[in-house]
Design a protein around this motif. Structure first.
Motif, mmCIF file in Angstrom:
data_model
loop_
_atom_site.group_PDB
_atom_site.id
_atom_site.type_symbol
_atom_site.label_atom_id
_atom_site.label_comp_id
_atom_site.label_asym_id
_atom_site.label_seq_id
_atom_site.Cartn_x
_atom_site.Cartn_y
_atom_site.Cartn_z
ATOM 1 N N ALA A 182 -0.926 4.482 -0.089
ATOM 2 C CA ALA A 182 0.383 4.947 0.376
ATOM 3 C C ALA A 182 1.132 3.860 1.152
ATOM 4 O O ALA A 182 2.365 3.807 1.139
ATOM 5 C CB ALA A 182 0.203 6.186 1.255
ATOM 6 N N ASP A 183 0.358 2.952 1.807
ATOM 7 C CA ASP A 183 0.998 1.909 2.621
ATOM 8 C C ASP A 183 1.354 0.664 1.805
ATOM 9 O O ASP A 183 1.744 -0.356 2.376
ATOM 10 C CB ASP A 183 0.085 1.533 3.796
ATOM 11 C CG ASP A 183 -1.243 0.956 3.336
ATOM 12 O OD1 ASP A 183 -1.457 0.833 2.093
ATOM 13 O OD2 ASP A 183 -2.074 0.622 4.190
ATOM 14 N N GLY A 184 1.204 0.754 0.492
ATOM 15 C CA GLY A 184 1.567 -0.379 -0.358
ATOM 16 C C GLY A 184 0.456 -1.387 -0.586
ATOM 17 O O GLY A 184 0.608 -2.337 -1.351
ATOM 18 N N THR A 185 -0.703 -1.209 0.104
ATOM 19 C CA THR A 185 -1.832 -2.110 -0.141
ATOM 20 C C THR A 185 -2.609 -1.610 -1.359
ATOM 21 O O THR A 185 -2.376 -0.502 -1.859
ATOM 22 C CB THR A 185 -2.772 -2.182 1.086
ATOM 23 O OG1 THR A 185 -3.351 -0.894 1.284
ATOM 24 C CG2 THR A 185 -1.999 -2.599 2.329
ATOM 25 N N VAL A 186 -3.523 -2.453 -1.830
ATOM 26 C CA VAL A 186 -4.269 -2.147 -3.048
ATOM 27 C C VAL A 186 -5.766 -2.290 -2.783
ATOM 28 O O VAL A 186 -6.204 -3.315 -2.250
ATOM 29 C CB VAL A 186 -3.826 -3.100 -4.184
ATOM 30 C CG1 VAL A 186 -4.794 -3.020 -5.361
ATOM 31 C CG2 VAL A 186 -2.420 -2.757 -4.648
#
Lengths: 362, 128
Positions: free
Chosen positions: B21-25
């Motif tokens: 959700a925070d854009g990290t992978v």
């Protein structure tokens, strides 16, 4: 897997136990039944069973059977002092290379020899060719299955599964086998634990497997068989030695019977020359105390000279990586291994690594 | 048959990625990969801060059977690695899509994820 893979009489039992089947020397056999590590630990602490029916059993009869074996193998069957006693030996070529390693039992009909599955065709051809001039008959026992039941509780669990064998199992000495009707029960193995290897008619094998299962013996695959034998410092043919490797460079010096000097076994002249010159290489154990896993084929360096890892793995008992290596004869206590491009220090130790569940190297 | 969760993306060297959700992978190896490797005994993860490019070697998984490289599926900087794998490498076997995760990236180009295999395409690849 090739559809032509051979099945042992226990194939259906392997599937029923959840075995992951792989091809091994043309045989469809289980590599594990879920977790190789768990199976390994069960053999070290309790009891596991291996289907080794793919191995080749050859019975020898005839007036010259003893003389034939005294020529065929580098150990001396004259050491077999009573019926049932077993001997480990190398079968060498004239150049002193190892054609195969085998176990021979003295029996009341003559001898029983057990050789590897992967080398079956060449072994049988070689053994047959050497019969010239000897009154000896080779009888390949493809009608037999073989189960190895190994671990500190193995003998007790087999005795519980087959009460009629209990007394015999209790009385068997280490490295001794006894025929019981069509069965042959031996206190031998390839794990560094106490246990039994039982040869029995194919038709009896599935029921016996299920009895052992009910007695709490865990199905154990070829994967654990390999890590167990490696911890026990036992050679695997085609990896730790082959036809180009002398037994003196493969940790098999103790299996060569030099005396009597008059016994002219195949390969003797080559080994005597090598011994006189001093063998160039020797077999040692390696221990990696940092992270990573030593693997077969990695280069070992000692003072600028090189050797090779012939078997390597992660040791489930010791929780670090160990290996069997062939190294320059002058190797001391340390060496360097090329571990995926990184020169990594390893300790050099005397084999074995593990016996009866415990670390034995210093 | 191996599990192939529908919400993840995959590549043909058997890594999975999950866009958080925070854009990290988050990156790990698939159930199919851990099954083929067998019991995992060591995991070498990339250093935090390292810049990885898609297809570059990011670490190594060692099983009793073999050593296998882990490749970064996309470009990005390493934000974190899974500290649990040091003591419990077997998490890769028992929970490959959960507690057996390997490292987390700040993606340089999030659109690269769209070019990866979806669950259906990866299932076809492994014959699941």
């Amino acid at each position: 897997m090739a559809d032509s893979a051979l099945h042992t009489p226990l194939y259906a039992e392997h599937l029923a136990a959840g075995g992951k089947i792989v091809d091994f020397a043309g045989w469809a056999l289980p590599i594990h039944y879920g977790s190789q590590l768990k199976e390994h630990e069960t053999v070290r602490s309790d009891a596991g069973m291996f289907d080794v029916s793919h191995m080749t059993v050859v019975d020898l009869t005839g007036a010259d059977a003893k003389a034939y074996l005294q020529k065929l193998i580098a150990n001396d069957v004259d050491k077999l002092g009573f019926v049932g006693k077993a001997l480990y030996a190398g079968m060498l070529n004239p150049q002193g290379g190892v054609i195969d390693d085998l176990i021979v039992y003295l029996t009341d009909w003559g001898y029983r020899v057990v050789v590897n599955a992967a080398t079956r065709a060449k072994d049988l051809a070689w053994m047959q060719a050497q019969t010239a001039g000897f009154a000896v008959e080779l009888n390949v026992r493809d009608d037999l299955s073989m189960l190895a039941i190994q671990g500190p509780n193995a003998r007790a669990k087999v005795a519980a599964a087959r009460p009629q064998l209990a007394e015999l199992i209790q009385s068997l000495k280490v490295f001794q086998g006894v025929p019981v009707g069509d069965w042959f029960v031996a206190r031998t193995g390839y794990t560094g634990e106490d246990g039994l290897e039982i040869m029995l008619p194919d038709a009896d094998a599935p029921a016996f497997w299920r009895e052992l299962l009910a007695a709490g013996v865990a199905p154990t695959g070829l994967g654990a068989r390999d890590t167990l034998r490696l911890e026990a410092g036992m050679n695997l043919y085609g990896h730790d030695m082959d036809e180009t490797i002398s037994p003196l460079a493969a940790g098999m010096g103790w299996t060569i019977a030099w005396e009597p000097a008059s016994r002219d076994f195949i390969g003797r002249a080559a080994l005597e020359a090598e011994r006189a010159a001093g063998p160039a290489m020797k077999q040692v154990g390696l221990v990696l105390e940092s992270r990573g896993v030593l693997r077969e084929g990695m280069t070992v360096t000692v003072d600028g000279a090189t050797g090779v890892i012939t078997s390597g793995t992660f040791s489930p008992t010791l929780k670090l990586s160990i290996a069997i290596a062939r190294v320059p004869a002058a190797t001391g206590d340390v060496a360097t291994v090329d571990l995926r491009g990184v020169a990594t220090p390893v300790r050099v130790v005397k084999l074995p690594f593990v016996r009866n569940g415990k670390q034995v190297y210093a | 048959m191996s599990q192939v969760p529908a919400e993840l993306k995959y590549n043909d060297s058997h890594e999975w990625v999950r866009l958080e959700a925070d854009g990290t992978v988050t990156v790990g190896i698939t159930a199919h990969a851990q099954e083929a490797l067998g019991d995992v005994v060591f995991v070498e993860t990339p250093e935090v801060g390292r810049e990885l490019s898609a297809g570059s070697s990011a670490g190594v998984v060692e099983s009793v059977k073999a050593a296998s490289d882990i490749y970064s599926p996309i470009d990005g900087a390493v934000l974190a690695t899974n500290p649990a794998l040091e003591g419990e490498p077997e998490l890769v076997n028992s929970d490959p899509y959960g507690e057996g995760w390997m490292f987390r990236l700040q993606p340089a180009n999030p659109a690269q994820i769209n070019d990866m295999l979806d669950a259906a395409a990866y299932s076809d690849l492994i014959g699941a």
